[in-house]
Structure formats: C-alpha cells, structure tokens
Design an enzyme around this catalytic site. Structure first.
Site, short mmCIF file in Angstrom:
data_model
loop_
_atom_site.label_atom_id
_atom_site.label_comp_id
_atom_site.label_asym_id
_atom_site.label_seq_id
_atom_site.Cartn_x
_atom_site.Cartn_y
_atom_site.Cartn_z
N HIS A 39 0.85 -1.19 0.00
CA HIS A 39 0.00 0.00 0.00
C HIS A 39 0.89 1.24 0.00
CE1 HIS A 39 1.13 0.12 4.20
NE2 HIS A 39 0.60 -1.07 4.40
N HIS A 42 4.12 1.24 2.18
CA HIS A 42 5.25 0.53 1.57
C HIS A 42 5.85 1.35 0.43
CE1 HIS A 42 2.70 -3.01 3.01
NE2 HIS A 42 3.85 -3.21 3.63
N GLN A 66 7.74 -15.20 12.52
CA GLN A 66 7.33 -14.05 13.34
C GLN A 66 5.86 -14.09 13.72
OE1 GLN A 66 8.47 -11.22 10.11
NE2 GLN A 66 6.67 -10.07 10.75
N GLY A 158 9.41 1.39 8.18
CA GLY A 158 8.42 2.41 8.53
C GLY A 158 8.39 2.67 10.02
N VAL A 187 2.60 6.67 6.84
CA VAL A 187 1.68 7.15 5.81
C VAL A 187 0.26 6.79 6.24
CG1 VAL A 187 1.01 6.98 3.38
CG2 VAL A 187 3.43 6.91 4.02
N ARG A 198 -3.31 -5.05 7.03
CA ARG A 198 -4.42 -5.66 7.78
C ARG A 198 -5.70 -4.83 7.69
NH1 ARG A 198 -0.02 -7.50 11.37
NH2 ARG A 198 -0.04 -9.79 11.30
P1 AMP Z 1 4.86 -5.09 6.57
O1 AMP Z 1 4.62 -5.52 5.16
O2 AMP Z 1 3.62 -4.77 7.33
O3 AMP Z 1 5.80 -6.02 7.30
O4 AMP Z 1 5.62 -3.71 6.48
C1 AMP Z 1 6.82 -3.58 5.75
C2 AMP Z 1 7.42 -2.24 6.05
O5 AMP Z 1 6.52 -1.21 5.68
C3 AMP Z 1 7.73 -2.04 7.55
O6 AMP Z 1 8.97 -1.39 7.69
C4 AMP Z 1 6.59 -1.18 8.01
O7 AMP Z 1 6.91 -0.37 9.11
C5 AMP Z 1 6.34 -0.33 6.77
N1 AMP Z 1 4.99 0.22 6.80
C6 AMP Z 1 3.83 -0.46 6.94
N2 AMP Z 1 2.78 0.39 6.98
C7 AMP Z 1 3.31 1.64 6.91
C8 AMP Z 1 2.75 2.96 6.92
N3 AMP Z 1 1.45 3.15 7.03
N4 AMP Z 1 3.59 3.99 6.81
C9 AMP Z 1 4.93 3.80 6.70
N5 AMP Z 1 5.51 2.61 6.69
C10 AMP Z 1 4.72 1.54 6.79
#
Ligand code: AMP
Length: 294
Positions: A39, A42, A66, A158, A187, A198
């Site tokens: 999204h 990312h 995890q 993030g 974001v 999610r």
């Molecule tokens: P995930 O796919 O949820 O493991 O997230 C992958 C990376 O994207 C991680 O470093 C998260 O912190 C970052 N991330 C997820 N959602 C956001 C967001 N809304 N804003 C900034 N970074 C994000």
C-alpha cells in the site's frame, strides 16, 4: 524488473547488475523488506529507497517465524501479482518473493526450530512483544537473513512499526551489520487511519471504529502541544476515544530508549505514544498498531 524466488539467483542478479553499473564500490543496494499486500506506506519506503540507491530490492515474504500459533499467518493477504505491478511502476530492480522453503533450511520444517536472532528480553517482551512472544526474534531473524542475502548498504523501515524499527537499529549496532537503517514517516489514509495490510480485513463498521486509534493519538498530541506533560493524562485522553476497541496497550516511551516515561520532555520527537488495539470485524479480531510523536 525481475521477480526472483531463490536466494542464489538473487545473489547472482545483484552481483551482475552491480558489475554492469560500473563496479562494486560506489553502487549502493537498498532493501525494503515487506510482507506484501503493498500500500501507500510501503510505496513511500520504496520511493525513498529508489531515490537513494542504484539498486533497489523489495522483498515480499510472509515470514512464518514471526507469527504466533494463533495469529493470522495463513490468512495474511498474499497479492504478489498486484505487488509486482506496483514495484515495477516504482522502478524496483528486484522483487524477492521466496517461499518459506527458499528461506528456511529443511531442519526448520522437520523440527519447527531454526537459528534465531534474539534481542534482549527487556526490549522484545514489552509493548507488541508482550502479546506476541517470539515475534521480534522472528522479525530480526528474517531481516538479518535478508541483509546477508542481499548484502544491502541501506534498508528502509516504517516508523509505524516503531518498536520494530528500534529493535532492528539495536540489532544492527550490536551485531555490527554494516548497513544504514532508514526510518520513514507513517503514511495515513486521508482521514488519519495508518495504512496497513491488515486494513483489508476491516468491514465498514470496523474501519470506523479503527479510526478512533489515530483520533485518540492526535488528541493526545494536541494536548501535549498545549503543555500537558503527564503521561497518564495524555494516555487517558487518547483512551477516551477508543471505546469499542479492545485496547491491548497505550504507552508513552522515550524514542531513544523505548523505556516508559511518566513526564514527557520538552522539544520535538522525544516521546512516542504507542497503541495496539483489536477491532472486531466479520467475527474475528483485527490487531492494529499506530503511534505518534508528542
Ligand atoms: P509489513 O509488510 O507490514 O511487514 O511492512 C513492511 C514495512 O513497511 C515495515 O517497515 C513497516 O513499518 C512499513 N509500513 C507499513 N505500513 C506503513 C505505513 N502506514 N507507513 C509507513 N511505513 C509503513
């Protein structure tokens, strides 16, 4: 852009792209580790990575180590085709989308165990780690493996997963990874809800309730900016917005140490308010996290 599953192929591809860009020394590789269902959050990481590195690798891997036994590993959204299109548009060089068997040794599948990177107990067993035992060991293990696989120079994370970012920085320092960790701003959707893979689980009603997480955080920040310094008052203010949510924790910690603080200090970005809450949606509970600097 290439979509790659195997570790050896990714290593070879990075090596030859590096060579074709003029040698090994000044060509920097940036990594954005993700679990997919990409999204705007990312995408912001990917764009920053693209602007700062010659080679950009985005990993898309729902990492089994995890997830706890009762968590959403099986139903976690997997949308590789759409993710790849997004990455292609963003100018990514390699999407690394391995299967668990590409990543973990056979021993893991027969014994349900593998070599882990385990950060100190006090750091991983609070906030998110309290309700998710082993979660950050799994995160550090996969991130460490991705660092070794890609030999990246920079990696982008993030700030939405603030505790994760803190723990990864600590791991990099303590294990002497020669990698720069770059934290990127959260974001949000237009109405303030932090973007999350999610969020796709949320019904309309659940989404409305979920919005109260960011509302509470913003209200607390507003109060802090007016001069309120007591953590308890700020936490109560945020919690007042979160009726209808099953709040797992609301805490204020120091950005530098992640230790709980009672009175927030003067100056920007010293204190962070963090929330984890579950929202009932279509008969199951969706766990969401968010945070704000006060
Ligand atoms: P995930 O796919 O949820 O493991 O997230 C992958 C990376 O994207 C991680 O470093 C998260 O912190 C970052 N991330 C997820 N959602 C956001 C967001 N809304 N804003 C900034 N970074 C994000």
């Amino acid at each position: 852009m290439k979509i790659i599953n195997s570790v050896s192929e990714l290593r070879n591809e990075i090596k030859s792209l590096k060579a074709s860009k003029g040698g090994l020394k000044d060509v920097k590789t940036g990594l954005v580790p993700t679990m997919g269902a990409l999204h705007g959050g990312h995408l912001s990481l990917i764009e920053k990575c693209r602007s700062e590195n010659e080679i950009v690798v985005v990993s898309v891997f729902v990492n089994p180590t995890q997830f706890g036994p009762n968590e959403d590993y099986d139903k976690y959204p997997r949308t590789l085709e759409a993710d790849s299109k997004l990455c292609e548009k963003a100018g990514v060089d390699f999407v690394f989308a391995p299967s668990p068997r590409d990543i973990y040794d056979e021993y893991y599948f027969t014994h349900k165990e593998t070599t882990l990177i385990c950060p100190p107990y006090d750091v991983v067993n609070k906030l998110c780690g309290k309700s998710r035992p082993g979660h950050f060991d799994g995160v550090c293990t996969i991130v460490g493996k991705l660092f070794n696989i890609t030999k990246c120079d920079r990696a982008y994370f993030g700030k939405k997963d603030a505790q994760q970012l803190f723990i990864i920085k600590k791991m990099v320092k303590e294990l002497n990874f020669d990698i720069e960790i770059i934290g990127c701003p959260i974001v949000r959707e237009k109405d303030g809800l932090a973007m999350s893979s999610r969020n796709t689980y949320l019904s309309n009603d659940a989404r409305k309730l979920a919005l109260n997480i960011s509302r509470g955080l913003y209200k607390a920040k507003e109060l802090a900016q007016k001069g309120v310094k007591e953590a308890d008052t700020l936490i109560d203010t945020a919690l007042a917005y979160m009726g209808g949510l099953d709040v797992e924790y609301t805490e204020i910690v120091s950005v530098d140490t992640f230790e709980k603080i009672d009175i927030i200090e003067q100056g920007p970005c010293k204190a962070l308010m963090l929330v984890a809450a579950r929202v009932e949606s279509n008969g199951s509970k969706v766990r969401l996290i968010d945070n704000i600097d006060l």
